[in-house]
Design a protein around this motif. Structure first.
Motif, PDB file in Angstrom:
ATOM      1  N   LEU A 155      79.225  -4.205 145.854  1.00 49.19           N
ATOM      2  CA  LEU A 155      79.608  -2.792 145.817  1.00 49.19           C
ATOM      3  C   LEU A 155      79.296  -2.143 147.158  1.00 49.19           C
ATOM      4  CD1 LEU A 155      78.191  -1.680 142.341  1.00 49.19           C
ATOM      5  CD2 LEU A 155      80.503  -2.504 142.915  1.00 49.19           C
ATOM      6  N   PHE A 158      80.851   4.623 148.965  1.00 45.73           N
ATOM      7  CA  PHE A 158      81.932   5.369 149.623  1.00 45.73           C
ATOM      8  C   PHE A 158      81.746   6.881 149.457  1.00 45.73           C
ATOM      9  CE2 PHE A 158      85.890   2.296 149.433  1.00 45.73           C
ATOM     10  CZ  PHE A 158      85.279   1.460 150.343  1.00 45.73           C
ATOM     11  N   SER A 159      80.544   7.352 149.206  1.00 45.66           N
ATOM     12  CA  SER A 159      80.400   8.706 148.654  1.00 45.66           C
ATOM     13  C   SER A 159      80.343   9.851 149.654  1.00 45.66           C
ATOM     14  CB  SER A 159      79.132   8.757 147.794  1.00 45.66           C
ATOM     15  OG  SER A 159      77.991   8.610 148.613  1.00 45.66           O
ATOM     16  N   SER A 185      79.919   3.042 153.586  1.00 45.23           N
ATOM     17  CA  SER A 185      80.890   3.515 154.573  1.00 45.23           C
ATOM     18  C   SER A 185      80.245   4.499 155.554  1.00 45.23           C
ATOM     19  CB  SER A 185      82.039   4.233 153.853  1.00 45.23           C
ATOM     20  OG  SER A 185      81.575   5.430 153.260  1.00 45.23           O
ATOM     21  N   ARG A 261      93.042  -3.379 148.889  1.00 40.68           N
ATOM     22  CA  ARG A 261      92.299  -2.369 148.115  1.00 40.68           C
ATOM     23  C   ARG A 261      93.267  -1.558 147.276  1.00 40.68           C
ATOM     24  NH1 ARG A 261      89.883   3.062 149.146  1.00 40.68           N
ATOM     25  NH2 ARG A 261      90.607   3.062 151.314  1.00 40.68           N
ATOM     26  N   ASP A 263      93.443   1.889 145.053  1.00 41.07           N
ATOM     27  CA  ASP A 263      92.679   3.143 144.998  1.00 41.07           C
ATOM     28  C   ASP A 263      93.166   4.106 143.925  1.00 41.07           C
ATOM     29  OD1 ASP A 263      90.609   4.851 146.162  1.00 41.07           O
ATOM     30  OD2 ASP A 263      92.258   6.061 146.966  1.00 41.07           O
ATOM     31  N   SER A 291      88.767   0.924 144.125  1.00 39.92           N
ATOM     32  CA  SER A 291      88.049   2.178 144.385  1.00 39.92           C
ATOM     33  C   SER A 291      88.805   3.297 143.690  1.00 39.92           C
ATOM     34  CB  SER A 291      87.928   2.429 145.889  1.00 39.92           C
ATOM     35  OG  SER A 291      89.209   2.511 146.491  1.00 39.92           O
ATOM     36  N   ALA A 312      84.043  -3.596 144.878  1.00 40.10           N
ATOM     37  CA  ALA A 312      84.437  -2.213 144.587  1.00 40.10           C
ATOM     38  C   ALA A 312      83.736  -1.245 145.519  1.00 40.10           C
ATOM     39  CB  ALA A 312      84.142  -1.858 143.136  1.00 40.10           C
ATOM     40  N   GLY A 313      84.431  -0.154 145.805  1.00 33.54           N
ATOM     41  CA  GLY A 313      83.831   0.976 146.514  1.00 33.54           C
ATOM     42  C   GLY A 313      83.521   2.051 145.493  1.00 33.54           C
ATOM     43  N   ILE A 314      82.286   2.533 145.516  1.00 32.13           N
ATOM     44  CA  ILE A 314      81.860   3.536 144.534  1.00 32.13           C
ATOM     45  C   ILE A 314      81.543   4.815 145.303  1.00 32.13           C
ATOM     46  CG2 ILE A 314      80.333   4.031 142.596  1.00 32.13           C
ATOM     47  CD1 ILE A 314      81.715   1.445 142.132  1.00 32.13           C
ATOM     48  N   GLY A 315      82.214   5.889 144.972  1.00 34.58           N
ATOM     49  CA  GLY A 315      82.085   7.099 145.779  1.00 34.58           C
ATOM     50  C   GLY A 315      81.426   8.241 145.049  1.00 34.58           C
TER      51      GLY A 315
END
Lengths: 456, 456
Positions: A155, A158-159, A185, A261, A263, A291, A312-315
């Motif tokens: 993970l 990305f927040s 990021s 990716r 989104d 994401s 995964a990107g978790i924002g």
């Protein structure tokens, strides 16, 4: 390492800390006080917390002095008795701090921090201690849930764009890294904490080119070893076909497309179709990254339904801890001049006295139970969790590396029984109160009721 | 005025801004781009937003340069093509920024900010712009609801201890002040922004004295003109009796007890009983202040039930915007080299082109409707809301005082029709899309579908 930010820590406080301090000072109250910081109860769906924020707080305490600008501002308010600001000008922290080290898993009602110092010093640190430990513990606890739900998939945080301020973004990167994220990021977090940074392209990049395929080509020209193509700008499956074409070109050059990716859209079916397409072209190595509004609940749902997601990107929902955006964390006076202290406010009862958390384990090393007891109580066969960080104003426990903290979390996680790890836990971990603490609590409660309320 | 904090603004960004910039740079893409920042939709129970954060962002853009430490960090990653970091070392913002001024009430889909600049410059500001405007707009919008629910009673921001970091605490004080709060407990906000600070005592203060009445006496000795007694440490009604005794003593000295604060328990009945007690002793002037898990919903409930609350401290639920901890705010490329741009991602459609918001009013000055149109469209009889802040890299609109911004919000608030002010609104304000914008959007959508998806 810049663990504290550009603000003067002595100003990161509520005004009432100074009015109370002025009164203590005027009354000549210089006795030793102990303040205890803890979380009263769990937010919904939570059964553990992950300690974080101690290094930030310790750095702030180390540089805690009243800058002339700060004194001038306080002077300008025209409210304080003569001599009090001179007192602040000479202010140094001379007390002791005991705390749970970062990365430690802990539970409601357990002290995360205890400060023992002359009362003004302990009082003046309240807001700073709460703000710092609250934010980082909140996010580390949320991030641990995301990591668990990802079942071993990496993970990335990305927040930053939607965290509540810059400080929150920075601390989200750090806290999620403690709890096992691969990286972030967030460039500032990369620079200040050495956390690995990740990222490739946004929709704006794609749309700036005449055609989507031009954008894909251009990106691979500059980062041939690190290309992750964003697929959902116009049509995810059409874009996947363009990605296949590029992946084949790269293969001919001895390079490999790193990933794609997704989104937006139906991530379950899109991820399966995209993965199938790559497999059908012998491009199994191309990772599918997801994401877009992800969190632990959505991850678990997608993965249990069979989504083909490799990373995964978790924002946002991580960065604001969306389902539980705050913890009921308090900092309470529990002892003054050797006298155990409590308040009786309904639903806000606190445990008296300087305390310790004693943890015991099963023979296989799994967590068995915690006992909340008095600091000096003997509790054989258990591990005391609060460690001394400052003694007589000196920092005696040095800064830990993020890797050390990550390893501590990982070890604690592996020892935590499964029921408490569930996304929707149905029981709380046993935290027993020692006989000695319960007796003291009962006695002090009785005394306070008699003295202040007039009832037995 | 320190509107930007201690971090280097060029590092407050997502890593992909640099990878995309490197590709634009390598491709020689220097064309003019316009990026538009807007909120896609309302969170539940919201029907308006309050613009905030522009002064922070403008200050960051003004000092936006790549510090040698920043360049060294980027260099250390070993990822960028040769020459790109030299480009960054020379980086200056040369574009234009149009924005809604702070305090302006606005609606979903309306641009809060448009940046027109060479594409790398516009791209590189994305994360910074989102983080800054998101946080302050989020809280200003929440705070406006609290002020409305308080029906004229003064509110004070008590949130710092549980905001998501220090930056969030500082911006909460500022944003809530914009929306009509009386002040804050946040000392840093008092120092940096000149916001009035308030606060008196915590439970720890009370409990440090042998008896509650001793604490009350001691506080009044040092702040005889500014004493607000906290009543719920042991028993609120017993404490109220002690407060009455002190108020009478103060009256004999020609002083007046300022107020009392209730921080837990049944605030409805306690506030009534406490108020009655003070009235029965001819102490009508003693204000009853409430705090403890308050927000707009709880305030409205308490006041509509007849709680005797003269003022309130609003903490955690304001500072994290607990019921809506984030906004769906986006920053999208809408034009490049004169070509209108959009993406087609499901549920994430954006409006193409450089835009303007045209507001019209009824004859009595109430808001009538907004039209979302193209920037250069004539729209007679309306007020264009986006104002130019930077032109050719120079800041042409100077910093506004917080008082100016407060007045703008207040005027907008008074002009907003009642249905949209409701705590649980049942309709959204009319934002119409101009014919010219709709036609352009349709044409570009058709073209993109044809070119990228292959369907008409």
């Amino acid at each position: 390492m810049h663990l504290w930010n550009g603000y003067r820590p002595e100003m990161v406080t509520d005004y009432y800390q100074f009015t109370m301090a002025a009164s203590y000072w005027q009354e000549g109250m210089e006795g030793q006080a102990t303040f205890s910081l803890f979380i009263r109860d769990y937010p919904p769906q939570r059964a553990y917390f992950v300690a974080a924020g101690l290094e930030s707080l310790a750095a702030a305490i180390q540089e805690f002095r009243f800058h002339p600008d700060s004194l001038n501002y306080l002077q300008s308010l025209g409210k304080f008795p003569e001599g009090f600001l001179d007192y602040l000008a000479r202010f140094r922290f001379t007390g002791s701090v005991r705390a749970l080290p970062e990365g430690r898993i802990f539970f409601a009602q357990e002290p995360l921090l205890e400060v023992s110092a002359p009362i003004i010093q302990g009082q003046i640190l309240e807001t700073l201690a709460l703000n710092t430990l609250h934010q980082e513990t909140l996010i580390a606890s949320k991030a641990a849930r995301c990591v668990a739900a990802a079942r071993g998939r990496p993970l990335v945080d990305f927040s930053l764009r939607r965290t509540q301020g810059v400080d929150a973004g920075l601390k989200t990167a750090r806290s999620s890294y403690i709890a096992g994220f691969l990286g972030t990021s967030n460039v500032l977090a990369g620079q200040l904490y050495g956390i690995p940074v990740y990222g490739t392209m946004a929709h704006s990049y794609i749309t700036s080119f005449p055609h989507e395929a031009d954008a894909f080509q251009a990106y691979a020209r500059v980062f041939p070893d690190n290309t992750v193509l964003l697929l959902d700008t116009y049509d995810t499956l059409k874009a996947a076909e363009k990605a296949v074409a590029l992946a084949k070109e790269l293969r001919q050059q001895g390079k490999a497309l790193r990933g794609v990716r997704l989104d937006s859209g139906d991530l379950l079916h899109l991820s399966q179709k995209v993965k199938d397409l790559f497999r059908s072209h012998g491009l199994d190595h191309v990772a599918v990254m997801a994401s877009g509004n992800l969190d632990e609940y959505r991850l678990e749902e997608l993965l249990s339904q069979g989504a083909c997601i490799d990373a995964a990107g978790i924002g946002t929902r991580l960065g604001v801890s969306a389902d539980a955006p705050y913890l009921d964390m308090a900092y309470k006076l529990v002892e003054y001049e050797g006298r155990p202290i409590l308040k009786l406010s309904p639903a806000k009862t606190t445990w008296v006295g300087r305390k310790q958390v004693f943890r015991s384990f099963t023979p296989t090393g799994t967590l068995h139970e915690d006992v909340l007891g008095l600091a000096e109580e003997p509790m054989p066969g258990t591990k005391p969790l609060l460690v001394e960080v400052f003694r007589q104003g000196e920092r005696i426990r040095s800064e830990e590396s993020l890797e050390t903290i990550r390893r501590r979390f990982d070890r604690d996680w592996n020892r935590l029984p499964e029921p408490y790890k569930a996304l929707r836990p149905t029981q709380h971990y046993p935290v027993r109160v020692s006989r000695a603490l319960q007796d003291l609590q009962d006695r002090v409660t009785r005394d306070r009721r008699r003295d202040e309320v007039g009832s037995p």
